[in-house]
Scaffold this motif. Structure first.
Motif, PDB file in Angstrom:
ATOM      1  N   ARG A  50     -48.318 -16.773  33.770  1.00  0.00           N
ATOM      2  CA  ARG A  50     -48.051 -15.538  34.495  1.00  0.00           C
ATOM      3  C   ARG A  50     -46.969 -15.835  35.529  1.00  0.00           C
ATOM      4  NH1 ARG A  50     -50.385 -13.702  30.982  1.00  0.00           N
ATOM      5  NH2 ARG A  50     -52.156 -12.284  30.906  1.00  0.00           N
ATOM      6  N   TYR A  51     -45.913 -15.065  35.515  1.00  0.00           N
ATOM      7  CA  TYR A  51     -44.832 -15.312  36.457  1.00  0.00           C
ATOM      8  C   TYR A  51     -45.304 -15.075  37.890  1.00  0.00           C
ATOM      9  CZ  TYR A  51     -40.538 -14.645  39.109  1.00  0.00           C
ATOM     10  OH  TYR A  51     -39.557 -14.722  40.057  1.00  0.00           O
ATOM     11  N   ASN A  52     -45.053 -16.053  38.755  1.00  0.00           N
ATOM     12  CA  ASN A  52     -45.392 -15.953  40.178  1.00  0.00           C
ATOM     13  C   ASN A  52     -44.133 -16.254  40.982  1.00  0.00           C
ATOM     14  OD1 ASN A  52     -46.313 -16.143  42.782  1.00  0.00           O
ATOM     15  ND2 ASN A  52     -47.864 -17.699  42.381  1.00  0.00           N
ATOM     16  N   PRO A  53     -43.539 -15.241  41.632  1.00  0.00           N
ATOM     17  CA  PRO A  53     -42.269 -15.454  42.344  1.00  0.00           C
ATOM     18  C   PRO A  53     -42.358 -16.448  43.494  1.00  0.00           C
ATOM     19  CG  PRO A  53     -43.197 -13.289  42.853  1.00  0.00           C
ATOM     20  CD  PRO A  53     -44.008 -13.843  41.734  1.00  0.00           C
ATOM     21  N   LYS A  54     -43.581 -16.766  43.936  1.00  0.00           N
ATOM     22  CA  LYS A  54     -43.731 -17.701  45.058  1.00  0.00           C
ATOM     23  C   LYS A  54     -43.926 -19.139  44.593  1.00  0.00           C
ATOM     24  CE  LYS A  54     -45.779 -14.156  48.044  1.00  0.00           C
ATOM     25  NZ  LYS A  54     -46.959 -13.770  48.865  1.00  0.00           N
TER      26      LYS A  54
END
Length: 468
Positions: free
Chosen positions: A410-414
Protein backbone atom coordinates in the motif's frame (compact mmCIF):
# COMPACT_ATOMS: atom_id res chain seq x y z
CA UNK A 1 -10.51 -36.01 -4.36
CA UNK A 2 -9.30 -32.46 -3.96
CA UNK A 3 -10.94 -30.59 -1.09
CA UNK A 4 -10.65 -27.46 1.03
CA UNK A 5 -10.72 -27.79 4.81
CA UNK A 6 -11.19 -25.09 7.41
CA UNK A 7 -12.50 -24.78 10.95
CA UNK A 8 -15.15 -22.11 11.48
CA UNK A 9 -14.01 -21.70 15.10
CA UNK A 10 -10.69 -20.33 13.82
CA UNK A 11 -12.59 -17.29 12.56
CA UNK A 12 -14.70 -16.69 15.67
CA UNK A 13 -12.30 -14.19 17.25
CA UNK A 14 -12.35 -11.99 14.12
CA UNK A 15 -16.16 -11.86 14.22
CA UNK A 16 -16.58 -11.21 17.93
CA UNK A 17 -13.90 -8.55 18.53
CA UNK A 18 -14.21 -4.86 17.66
CA UNK A 19 -10.94 -4.61 15.73
CA UNK A 20 -11.80 -3.53 12.17
CA UNK A 21 -8.29 -4.14 10.87
CA UNK A 22 -8.50 -7.93 11.26
CA UNK A 23 -11.87 -8.22 9.48
CA UNK A 24 -9.93 -8.74 6.24
CA UNK A 25 -9.18 -12.24 7.56
CA UNK A 26 -12.82 -13.09 6.84
CA UNK A 27 -12.62 -12.30 3.13
CA UNK A 28 -11.27 -15.70 2.02
CA UNK A 29 -13.96 -17.48 4.06
CA UNK A 30 -16.67 -15.23 2.61
CA UNK A 31 -15.47 -15.91 -0.93
CA UNK A 32 -15.27 -19.68 -0.61
CA UNK A 33 -18.80 -19.89 0.84
CA UNK A 34 -20.29 -17.35 -1.54
CA UNK A 35 -22.71 -18.27 -4.37
CA UNK A 36 -20.18 -16.77 -6.80
CA UNK A 37 -17.61 -19.42 -5.87
CA UNK A 38 -19.92 -22.37 -5.24
CA UNK A 39 -21.96 -21.77 -8.41
CA UNK A 40 -19.05 -20.38 -10.47
CA UNK A 41 -20.66 -16.97 -10.91
CA UNK A 42 -18.63 -13.80 -11.64
CA UNK A 43 -17.85 -11.52 -8.69
CA UNK A 44 -19.56 -8.11 -8.81
CA UNK A 45 -16.29 -6.20 -8.80
CA UNK A 46 -14.57 -8.35 -11.41
CA UNK A 47 -12.45 -5.75 -13.22
CA UNK A 48 -12.97 -7.55 -16.53
CA UNK A 49 -16.76 -7.41 -16.39
CA UNK A 50 -18.75 -4.51 -17.79
CA UNK A 51 -20.73 -2.82 -15.03
CA UNK A 52 -24.13 -2.52 -16.72
CA UNK A 53 -25.62 -0.05 -14.23
CA UNK A 54 -22.72 2.37 -14.63
CA UNK A 55 -22.71 1.88 -18.40
CA UNK A 56 -26.46 2.44 -18.86
CA UNK A 57 -26.60 5.56 -16.69
CA UNK A 58 -23.53 7.05 -18.37
CA UNK A 59 -25.21 6.48 -21.76
CA UNK A 60 -28.31 8.19 -20.40
CA UNK A 61 -26.36 11.29 -19.32
CA UNK A 62 -24.59 11.44 -22.68
CA UNK A 63 -27.88 10.94 -24.56
CA UNK A 64 -27.25 7.51 -26.08
CA UNK A 65 -29.06 4.19 -25.97
CA UNK A 66 -27.97 0.60 -26.63
CA UNK A 67 -30.10 -1.36 -29.09
CA UNK A 68 -30.06 -4.88 -30.55
CA UNK A 69 -29.75 -5.62 -34.25
CA UNK A 70 -29.83 -9.37 -34.68
CA UNK A 71 -26.90 -10.67 -32.66
CA UNK A 72 -25.24 -7.25 -32.38
CA UNK A 73 -25.59 -4.61 -29.69
CA UNK A 74 -25.33 -1.13 -31.16
CA UNK A 75 -25.04 2.34 -29.61
CA UNK A 76 -27.42 4.89 -31.11
CA UNK A 77 -28.84 8.33 -30.57
CA UNK A 78 -32.16 8.29 -28.72
CA UNK A 79 -35.29 8.28 -30.86
CA UNK A 80 -36.74 11.79 -31.43
CA UNK A 81 -39.50 11.32 -28.85
CA UNK A 82 -36.99 10.27 -26.15
CA UNK A 83 -34.36 12.95 -26.80
CA UNK A 84 -33.66 15.55 -24.14
CA UNK A 85 -31.96 18.81 -25.07
CA UNK A 86 -30.11 18.79 -21.74
CA UNK A 87 -28.14 15.61 -22.46
CA UNK A 88 -24.52 16.16 -23.44
CA UNK A 89 -25.00 14.81 -26.96
CA UNK A 90 -28.18 16.72 -27.79
CA UNK A 91 -26.82 19.98 -26.33
CA UNK A 92 -23.68 19.52 -28.46
CA UNK A 93 -25.71 18.82 -31.61
CA UNK A 94 -27.84 21.92 -31.02
CA UNK A 95 -24.74 24.13 -30.64
CA UNK A 96 -23.04 22.60 -33.70
CA UNK A 97 -26.15 23.14 -35.79
CA UNK A 98 -26.93 26.65 -34.51
CA UNK A 99 -23.37 27.91 -35.10
CA UNK A 100 -23.07 26.07 -38.46
CA UNK A 101 -19.90 24.34 -37.34
CA UNK A 102 -20.18 21.24 -39.54
CA UNK A 103 -19.25 23.15 -42.70
CA UNK A 104 -16.00 24.29 -41.04
CA UNK A 105 -14.78 20.74 -40.41
CA UNK A 106 -12.10 19.57 -42.82
CA UNK A 107 -13.08 16.40 -44.66
CA UNK A 108 -16.52 16.47 -43.07
CA UNK A 109 -17.53 13.66 -45.44
CA UNK A 110 -15.63 11.31 -43.13
CA UNK A 111 -18.31 11.90 -40.50
CA UNK A 112 -21.22 10.81 -42.71
CA UNK A 113 -23.17 11.49 -45.87
CA UNK A 114 -26.09 13.51 -44.54
CA UNK A 115 -26.08 16.56 -42.27
CA UNK A 116 -27.73 14.57 -39.47
CA UNK A 117 -25.06 11.86 -39.66
CA UNK A 118 -22.30 14.47 -39.56
CA UNK A 119 -23.87 16.27 -36.61
CA UNK A 120 -24.21 13.01 -34.66
CA UNK A 121 -20.71 11.69 -35.35
CA UNK A 122 -18.94 15.01 -34.70
CA UNK A 123 -20.94 15.51 -31.50
CA UNK A 124 -20.19 11.97 -30.35
CA UNK A 125 -16.44 12.37 -30.93
CA UNK A 126 -16.48 15.61 -28.92
CA UNK A 127 -18.49 13.95 -26.13
CA UNK A 128 -16.09 11.01 -25.96
CA UNK A 129 -13.14 13.42 -25.69
CA UNK A 130 -14.80 15.35 -22.86
CA UNK A 131 -15.98 12.26 -20.97
CA UNK A 132 -12.50 10.72 -21.39
CA UNK A 133 -11.03 13.70 -19.55
CA UNK A 134 -13.67 13.69 -16.83
CA UNK A 135 -13.30 9.97 -16.09
CA UNK A 136 -9.52 10.22 -16.12
CA UNK A 137 -9.80 13.07 -13.59
CA UNK A 138 -12.19 11.02 -11.45
CA UNK A 139 -9.57 8.28 -11.27
CA UNK A 140 -6.92 10.90 -10.46
CA UNK A 141 -9.10 12.39 -7.72
CA UNK A 142 -9.64 8.93 -6.22
CA UNK A 143 -5.90 8.25 -6.23
CA UNK A 144 -5.11 11.60 -4.58
CA UNK A 145 -7.65 11.03 -1.81
CA UNK A 146 -6.43 7.46 -1.33
CA UNK A 147 -2.75 8.47 -1.21
CA UNK A 148 -3.53 11.10 1.44
CA UNK A 149 -5.32 8.76 3.80
CA UNK A 150 -8.87 9.60 2.73
CA UNK A 151 -8.41 13.38 2.92
CA UNK A 152 -11.50 14.72 1.11
CA UNK A 153 -9.88 18.15 0.65
CA UNK A 154 -8.20 16.63 -2.41
CA UNK A 155 -11.61 16.21 -4.09
CA UNK A 156 -11.94 18.69 -6.93
CA UNK A 157 -14.43 17.13 -9.37
CA UNK A 158 -17.75 18.24 -7.91
CA UNK A 159 -20.54 20.77 -8.42
CA UNK A 160 -19.28 22.96 -5.58
CA UNK A 161 -16.02 23.74 -7.37
CA UNK A 162 -17.26 23.36 -10.95
CA UNK A 163 -20.69 24.91 -11.39
CA UNK A 164 -20.43 25.65 -15.11
CA UNK A 165 -19.03 23.92 -18.18
CA UNK A 166 -16.63 26.86 -18.46
CA UNK A 167 -15.20 25.92 -15.04
CA UNK A 168 -14.54 22.42 -16.34
CA UNK A 169 -12.89 23.87 -19.43
CA UNK A 170 -10.69 25.99 -17.15
CA UNK A 171 -9.71 22.86 -15.21
CA UNK A 172 -8.74 21.09 -18.44
CA UNK A 173 -6.62 23.79 -20.03
CA UNK A 174 -5.61 26.32 -17.34
CA UNK A 175 -4.92 23.94 -14.46
CA UNK A 176 -4.00 20.41 -15.57
CA UNK A 177 -2.16 21.58 -18.69
CA UNK A 178 -0.03 24.14 -16.81
CA UNK A 179 2.62 23.85 -14.14
CA UNK A 180 1.59 25.30 -10.78
CA UNK A 181 3.87 28.34 -11.10
CA UNK A 182 2.47 29.11 -14.58
CA UNK A 183 -1.19 29.15 -13.48
CA UNK A 184 -2.94 32.46 -12.98
CA UNK A 185 -3.65 33.48 -9.39
CA UNK A 186 -7.39 32.70 -9.52
CA UNK A 187 -7.11 29.08 -10.58
CA UNK A 188 -3.98 28.56 -8.48
CA UNK A 189 -5.99 29.28 -5.34
CA UNK A 190 -9.13 27.39 -6.41
CA UNK A 191 -7.23 24.25 -7.48
CA UNK A 192 -4.14 24.38 -5.27
CA UNK A 193 -4.14 20.60 -4.69
CA UNK A 194 -4.65 19.60 -8.34
CA UNK A 195 -1.34 18.47 -9.90
CA UNK A 196 0.09 19.35 -13.30
CA UNK A 197 -0.33 16.58 -15.86
CA UNK A 198 2.03 16.64 -18.80
CA UNK A 199 -0.44 14.92 -21.10
CA UNK A 200 -1.86 15.71 -24.53
CA UNK A 201 -5.23 14.63 -23.12
CA UNK A 202 -5.50 18.17 -21.73
CA UNK A 203 -4.63 19.98 -24.92
CA UNK A 204 -7.49 21.09 -27.20
CA UNK A 205 -8.04 18.69 -30.08
CA UNK A 206 -8.18 19.84 -33.68
CA UNK A 207 -11.92 19.09 -33.74
CA UNK A 208 -12.46 21.26 -30.66
CA UNK A 209 -10.52 24.13 -32.25
CA UNK A 210 -12.69 23.82 -35.36
CA UNK A 211 -16.08 23.32 -33.69
CA UNK A 212 -16.84 23.56 -29.96
CA UNK A 213 -15.24 23.53 -26.54
CA UNK A 214 -17.16 22.04 -23.64
CA UNK A 215 -17.66 25.61 -22.38
CA UNK A 216 -20.06 26.18 -25.30
CA UNK A 217 -22.68 23.92 -23.72
CA UNK A 218 -25.66 25.43 -21.87
CA UNK A 219 -25.20 25.57 -18.08
CA UNK A 220 -28.92 25.84 -17.29
CA UNK A 221 -29.98 22.57 -18.95
CA UNK A 222 -31.51 19.72 -16.94
CA UNK A 223 -32.25 16.07 -17.69
CA UNK A 224 -34.52 13.57 -15.92
CA UNK A 225 -32.86 11.02 -13.65
CA UNK A 226 -32.68 7.50 -15.04
CA UNK A 227 -35.48 5.33 -13.68
CA UNK A 228 -32.90 2.90 -12.29
CA UNK A 229 -30.45 5.58 -11.16
CA UNK A 230 -27.71 4.83 -8.64
CA UNK A 231 -28.49 8.11 -6.83
CA UNK A 232 -30.36 7.76 -3.53
CA UNK A 233 -32.32 10.20 -1.39
CA UNK A 234 -31.99 10.63 2.38
CA UNK A 235 -34.12 7.53 3.04
CA UNK A 236 -32.03 5.33 0.74
CA UNK A 237 -34.64 5.28 -2.02
CA UNK A 238 -33.89 5.97 -5.68
CA UNK A 239 -34.11 9.66 -6.49
CA UNK A 240 -36.60 10.94 -9.05
CA UNK A 241 -37.18 14.15 -10.96
CA UNK A 242 -34.71 16.29 -12.89
CA UNK A 243 -31.18 17.48 -12.17
CA UNK A 244 -28.77 19.94 -13.75
CA UNK A 245 -26.79 17.88 -16.28
CA UNK A 246 -23.33 18.78 -14.97
CA UNK A 247 -24.43 18.24 -11.37
CA UNK A 248 -25.98 14.89 -12.37
CA UNK A 249 -22.69 13.81 -13.98
CA UNK A 250 -20.64 14.64 -10.87
CA UNK A 251 -23.08 13.09 -8.38
CA UNK A 252 -23.39 9.99 -10.56
CA UNK A 253 -19.61 9.51 -10.66
CA UNK A 254 -19.33 10.16 -6.93
CA UNK A 255 -21.69 7.24 -6.28
CA UNK A 256 -18.94 4.84 -7.42
CA UNK A 257 -15.51 3.97 -6.04
CA UNK A 258 -12.73 5.10 -8.38
CA UNK A 259 -9.93 4.85 -5.80
CA UNK A 260 -9.80 1.06 -5.36
CA UNK A 261 -8.47 -1.50 -7.79
CA UNK A 262 -10.49 -4.48 -6.62
CA UNK A 263 -7.90 -5.54 -4.04
CA UNK A 264 -8.96 -7.78 -1.20
CA UNK A 265 -10.08 -5.36 1.46
CA UNK A 266 -13.41 -4.55 3.05
CA UNK A 267 -15.12 -1.52 1.58
CA UNK A 268 -16.64 0.59 4.35
CA UNK A 269 -18.80 2.44 1.83
CA UNK A 270 -20.96 0.15 -0.28
CA UNK A 271 -19.82 1.57 -3.62
CA UNK A 272 -19.21 -0.44 -6.76
CA UNK A 273 -15.59 -0.25 -7.91
CA UNK A 274 -15.02 1.31 -11.32
CA UNK A 275 -11.45 0.90 -12.54
CA UNK A 276 -9.49 1.33 -15.76
CA UNK A 277 -10.55 -2.04 -17.17
CA UNK A 278 -14.26 -1.28 -16.74
CA UNK A 279 -13.84 2.17 -18.34
CA UNK A 280 -11.93 0.61 -21.23
CA UNK A 281 -14.78 -1.80 -21.94
CA UNK A 282 -17.34 1.00 -21.77
CA UNK A 283 -15.52 3.18 -24.27
CA UNK A 284 -14.72 0.26 -26.52
CA UNK A 285 -18.48 -0.33 -26.79
CA UNK A 286 -19.24 3.36 -27.38
CA UNK A 287 -16.57 3.58 -30.08
CA UNK A 288 -17.87 0.46 -31.77
CA UNK A 289 -21.39 1.80 -32.03
CA UNK A 290 -21.58 1.33 -35.83
CA UNK A 291 -20.66 -2.34 -36.05
CA UNK A 292 -21.30 -3.71 -32.57
CA UNK A 293 -18.31 -4.32 -30.33
CA UNK A 294 -16.61 -7.47 -29.13
CA UNK A 295 -13.85 -7.44 -26.57
CA UNK A 296 -11.40 -10.09 -25.45
CA UNK A 297 -11.95 -11.14 -21.81
CA UNK A 298 -9.15 -10.29 -19.38
CA UNK A 299 -8.53 -13.96 -18.60
CA UNK A 300 -7.71 -14.50 -22.28
CA UNK A 301 -5.45 -11.44 -22.67
CA UNK A 302 -3.62 -12.43 -19.46
CA UNK A 303 -3.08 -15.99 -20.74
CA UNK A 304 -1.96 -14.80 -24.18
CA UNK A 305 0.45 -12.26 -22.68
CA UNK A 306 1.98 -14.76 -20.29
CA UNK A 307 2.42 -17.55 -22.82
CA UNK A 308 3.74 -15.41 -25.68
CA UNK A 309 5.91 -12.97 -23.74
CA UNK A 310 7.76 -15.50 -21.63
CA UNK A 311 8.69 -17.55 -24.70
CA UNK A 312 9.71 -14.37 -26.53
CA UNK A 313 11.93 -13.24 -23.64
CA UNK A 314 13.67 -16.62 -23.43
CA UNK A 315 14.26 -16.59 -27.21
CA UNK A 316 15.57 -13.02 -27.06
CA UNK A 317 18.15 -13.90 -24.36
CA UNK A 318 19.16 -17.10 -26.14
CA UNK A 319 19.63 -15.21 -29.41
CA UNK A 320 21.60 -12.25 -28.00
CA UNK A 321 23.68 -14.17 -25.43
CA UNK A 322 24.07 -17.45 -27.33
CA UNK A 323 22.47 -19.35 -24.46
CA UNK A 324 20.24 -22.41 -24.59
CA UNK A 325 17.79 -21.74 -21.77
CA UNK A 326 14.54 -23.72 -21.84
CA UNK A 327 12.65 -22.02 -19.01
CA UNK A 328 12.74 -19.07 -16.61
CA UNK A 329 14.59 -21.00 -13.90
CA UNK A 330 17.54 -21.60 -16.23
CA UNK A 331 17.37 -17.99 -17.42
CA UNK A 332 17.30 -16.67 -13.85
CA UNK A 333 20.43 -18.64 -12.98
CA UNK A 334 22.27 -17.33 -16.06
CA UNK A 335 21.64 -13.59 -15.57
CA UNK A 336 24.49 -11.67 -13.93
CA UNK A 337 24.19 -8.12 -15.28
CA UNK A 338 20.85 -6.63 -14.15
CA UNK A 339 21.16 -3.50 -16.29
CA UNK A 340 21.92 -5.51 -19.44
CA UNK A 341 19.06 -7.93 -18.71
CA UNK A 342 16.61 -5.03 -18.37
CA UNK A 343 17.75 -3.65 -21.72
CA UNK A 344 17.17 -7.05 -23.34
CA UNK A 345 13.65 -7.36 -21.92
CA UNK A 346 12.90 -3.76 -22.95
CA UNK A 347 13.96 -4.58 -26.52
CA UNK A 348 10.93 -6.88 -26.92
CA UNK A 349 8.30 -5.14 -29.08
CA UNK A 350 4.58 -5.99 -29.01
CA UNK A 351 2.01 -4.75 -31.52
CA UNK A 352 -1.76 -5.27 -31.39
CA UNK A 353 -3.10 -4.78 -34.96
CA UNK A 354 -6.69 -4.30 -33.72
CA UNK A 355 -5.98 -2.54 -30.46
CA UNK A 356 -9.52 -1.43 -29.53
CA UNK A 357 -9.47 0.02 -26.01
CA UNK A 358 -5.96 -1.32 -25.36
CA UNK A 359 -6.92 -4.16 -23.03
CA UNK A 360 -4.35 -6.55 -24.51
CA UNK A 361 -1.53 -3.98 -24.24
CA UNK A 362 -2.41 -3.37 -20.58
CA UNK A 363 -2.10 -7.12 -19.95
CA UNK A 364 1.25 -7.09 -21.74
CA UNK A 365 2.44 -4.14 -19.63
CA UNK A 366 1.57 -5.93 -16.38
CA UNK A 367 3.11 -9.22 -17.56
CA UNK A 368 6.42 -7.56 -18.52
CA UNK A 369 6.78 -6.14 -15.01
CA UNK A 370 5.95 -9.58 -13.57
CA UNK A 371 8.59 -11.13 -15.86
CA UNK A 372 11.25 -8.72 -14.60
CA UNK A 373 10.35 -9.63 -11.03
CA UNK A 374 10.56 -13.38 -11.76
CA UNK A 375 13.96 -12.91 -13.38
CA UNK A 376 15.21 -10.92 -10.38
CA UNK A 377 15.97 -7.82 -12.46
CA UNK A 378 13.23 -5.46 -11.24
CA UNK A 379 15.24 -2.67 -9.67
CA UNK A 380 15.02 1.01 -8.73
CA UNK A 381 16.92 3.89 -10.36
CA UNK A 382 19.96 3.15 -8.19
CA UNK A 383 20.04 -0.50 -9.21
CA UNK A 384 18.68 -1.83 -5.91
CA UNK A 385 16.64 -4.99 -6.58
CA UNK A 386 13.10 -5.69 -5.36
CA UNK A 387 14.26 -8.63 -3.24
CA UNK A 388 11.60 -8.23 -0.55
CA UNK A 389 8.61 -8.12 -2.87
CA UNK A 390 6.66 -10.55 -4.98
CA UNK A 391 4.99 -9.14 -8.09
CA UNK A 392 2.17 -11.11 -9.70
CA UNK A 393 -0.68 -10.43 -12.12
CA UNK A 394 -4.11 -11.30 -10.73
CA UNK A 395 -7.44 -10.35 -12.32
CA UNK A 396 -5.51 -8.30 -14.86
CA UNK A 397 -3.94 -6.13 -12.14
CA UNK A 398 -0.42 -5.99 -10.71
CA UNK A 399 -0.45 -7.27 -7.13
CA UNK A 400 2.62 -6.64 -4.96
CA UNK A 401 3.12 -8.45 -1.66
CA UNK A 402 5.86 -8.18 0.96
CA UNK A 403 7.62 -11.56 1.01
CA UNK A 404 8.41 -11.19 4.73
CA UNK A 405 4.93 -10.27 5.99
CA UNK A 406 2.74 -11.49 3.06
CA UNK A 407 0.92 -8.14 3.25
CA UNK A 408 -0.23 -6.31 0.13
CA UNK A 409 1.80 -3.25 -0.82
CA UNK A 410 0.00 0.00 0.00
CA UNK A 411 1.53 3.30 -1.01
CA UNK A 412 2.41 5.44 2.02
CA UNK A 413 3.69 8.95 1.15
CA UNK A 414 5.44 9.21 4.53
CA UNK A 415 7.45 6.01 4.08
CA UNK A 416 10.71 6.21 2.10
CA UNK A 417 10.62 2.55 1.07
CA UNK A 418 7.05 2.97 -0.16
CA UNK A 419 8.22 5.96 -2.20
CA UNK A 420 10.95 3.83 -3.75
CA UNK A 421 8.50 1.11 -4.82
CA UNK A 422 6.03 3.62 -6.24
CA UNK A 423 8.66 5.57 -8.19
CA UNK A 424 10.19 2.38 -9.60
CA UNK A 425 6.85 1.07 -10.82
CA UNK A 426 6.11 4.42 -12.46
CA UNK A 427 9.40 4.52 -14.38
CA UNK A 428 9.19 0.84 -15.34
CA UNK A 429 5.70 1.36 -16.77
CA UNK A 430 6.81 4.55 -18.53
CA UNK A 431 9.78 2.78 -20.13
CA UNK A 432 7.68 -0.17 -21.32
CA UNK A 433 4.84 2.03 -22.65
CA UNK A 434 7.24 4.31 -24.55
CA UNK A 435 9.47 1.60 -26.01
CA UNK A 436 7.67 -1.74 -26.17
CA UNK A 437 3.94 -1.29 -26.78
CA UNK A 438 2.37 -0.49 -30.15
CA UNK A 439 -1.24 -0.53 -31.32
CA UNK A 440 -3.13 0.01 -34.58
CA UNK A 441 -6.86 0.34 -35.21
CA UNK A 442 -9.09 1.39 -38.10
CA UNK A 443 -11.07 3.55 -35.68
CA UNK A 444 -8.96 6.59 -34.68
CA UNK A 445 -11.08 7.06 -31.56
CA UNK A 446 -10.09 3.58 -30.39
CA UNK A 447 -6.44 4.61 -30.54
CA UNK A 448 -7.28 7.59 -28.31
CA UNK A 449 -9.01 5.28 -25.84
CA UNK A 450 -6.01 2.95 -25.86
CA UNK A 451 -3.70 5.86 -25.16
CA UNK A 452 -5.97 6.89 -22.29
CA UNK A 453 -5.92 3.36 -20.84
CA UNK A 454 -2.13 3.36 -20.79
CA UNK A 455 -2.07 6.83 -19.21
CA UNK A 456 -4.38 5.50 -16.51
CA UNK A 457 -2.05 2.57 -15.84
CA UNK A 458 0.76 5.09 -15.45
CA UNK A 459 -1.44 7.26 -13.22
CA UNK A 460 -1.75 4.43 -10.68
CA UNK A 461 1.89 4.96 -9.71
CA UNK A 462 2.41 8.56 -10.79
CA UNK A 463 1.99 10.15 -7.39
CA UNK A 464 5.23 10.02 -5.42
CA UNK A 465 7.69 12.46 -3.91
CA UNK A 466 11.17 12.24 -5.40
CA UNK A 467 14.08 13.28 -3.22
CA UNK A 468 16.16 14.28 -6.26
Amino acid sequence: MEYTHFNLKDFEKFVRNDIKEDDNNLIALFKILSPQHLLKLPFINDSNTLDKSFYNELLHIIGLVETKDGGKRLIERNKPAQRNSGSLLEDTIIQLDTLDKVNRVKKSFLYGETTDEKLFNIALELNITWINRVLFLKLLEGQLINYHGGDKSYAFLNFYKLRQYDDLNTLFFQVLAKKFEDRNSDVRKAFEKVPYLNSSLFEPTELEHTTLMMSNLRDDKKIPLLGNTVLKDGQGKKRTGELNTLQYLFEFLDAYDFASEGTEEIQEENKTIINASVLGLIFEKINGYKDGSFYTPGSITMYMSREVLRKAVIEKFNSLKDWNCQDFTQLYNKIEDVKEANEIVNSVKICDPAVGSGHFLVSVLNEMISIKNDLGILADKNGKKFKDYNVEVESDEIVITDTNTSKLFRYNPKNQESQRVQETLFHEKQTIIENCLFGVDLNPNSVKICRLRLWIELLKNAYYKSET
